[in-house]
Design an enzyme around this catalytic site. Sequence first.
Site, short mmCIF file in Angstrom:
data_model
loop_
_atom_site.label_atom_id
_atom_site.label_comp_id
_atom_site.label_asym_id
_atom_site.label_seq_id
_atom_site.Cartn_x
_atom_site.Cartn_y
_atom_site.Cartn_z
N ALA A 105 -53.48 11.81 10.55
CA ALA A 105 -52.54 12.01 9.45
C ALA A 105 -51.11 11.90 9.94
CB ALA A 105 -52.79 13.37 8.81
N TYR A 111 -53.23 20.44 0.91
CA TYR A 111 -53.08 20.81 -0.50
C TYR A 111 -53.96 22.00 -0.89
CZ TYR A 111 -57.03 17.58 -0.77
OH TYR A 111 -58.20 16.94 -0.53
N ALA A 140 -50.23 15.18 15.90
CA ALA A 140 -50.33 13.81 16.41
C ALA A 140 -51.74 13.27 16.23
CB ALA A 140 -49.91 13.77 17.88
N SER A 182 -61.74 12.25 -4.92
CA SER A 182 -61.44 10.87 -5.31
C SER A 182 -62.18 10.40 -6.57
CB SER A 182 -61.70 9.92 -4.15
OG SER A 182 -60.78 10.20 -3.12
N ARG A 240 -49.29 19.96 20.27
CA ARG A 240 -49.85 20.79 21.33
C ARG A 240 -50.24 19.91 22.53
NH1 ARG A 240 -55.34 23.67 19.58
NH2 ARG A 240 -55.86 21.47 19.28
N LYS A 295 -62.14 5.95 9.41
CA LYS A 295 -60.92 5.19 9.10
C LYS A 295 -60.52 4.17 10.18
CE LYS A 295 -58.74 8.59 6.07
NZ LYS A 295 -57.50 9.24 5.67
#
Length: 292
Positions: free
Chosen positions: A134, A235, A131, A22, A155, A70
């Site tokens: 993200a 990525y 799940a 970032s 899973r 988060k």
Amino acid sequence: MNINGKTAVYGIIGKPIEHTMSPAIHNHLSQALGIDSVYVPFRTDGNLEDTVRGLYSLGVQGINVTVPYKTEIIKELGGVDTLAGAVGAVNTLKYTENGFYGYNTDVMGLERELDSEGISLQGRHVVILGAGGAARAAAFMCILKSPATLTIVNRTKAKAEEIRTSLLAYAKENNIGAGEKDIRTMEPSDINSLPESGYIAFQCTNVGLYPDVDSCIINNDSFFEKTETGIDLIYKPETTLFMKKVANAGGKAYNGLKMLVYQAVCAYEIWNGISVPRNVAEDVQRLLAGKQ
Ligand code: ATR
């Protein structure tokens, strides 16, 4: 870089933080756009309430929030954007008179990536693999785009069910036409039973992430034959095994680099009240591709 007494300070909090890209993205944007600001990493180990209070009292104008904060950060904020509140995760804080205000630019960044690639989800059959946090962000972005069906594959099926329940509640509250039968859940071993074709699949697990490059969450060829577009949120490596399987079966595959760039671009736009030109965002993407 010319830092002076008026330079606006931005940063990112998380643990670990050493590998974050970032600062490279944001400082490049400031330089390219001639905006007097600087962006730094803050390793955050202590009490989150103290951290947020300290950043606020120092007048830090904007903060990105990464793993593991988060969700926990939400209770420290002066307010939260509706979508970020529904997702239950915030990755961008903006300084306001009433404390920091929270947004989720992971959702916005993924949406911007799809727009820039010309991918529309409207009326399509969408599959979310995973799940976790993200996957949850991706699922909320998808449901806003009116897909025909959305299938969450995980899973631990209970976690997929949890996202389904939140999506249905959000859809009902916001008059989004997604009904009970449109949102499905299943385990990876049942993927063979998916009845449609032409899927748009989002790979949101960490299976296949460097150094685990020879792994893929789905090992069933028939699923890849039915997949038209595969978007891996990973990525690193640049081309995951999931992407290879999509491409080998004739589909189009994308990695998560654009989402990373666009979540930063969206945060930058919220903080500065500007629109970042597309060519500048593309320059950032090239810069990062070189750093991988
Ligand atoms: P993130 O915030 O990056 O989404 P996370 O919340 O830890 O990370 O979620 C990781 C996801 O990858 C989950 O869906 C997890 O499946 P479980 O919910 O069953 O744990 C999935 N995942 C990770 N390793 C996996 C593996 N070896 N096989 C299958 N799924 C895996």
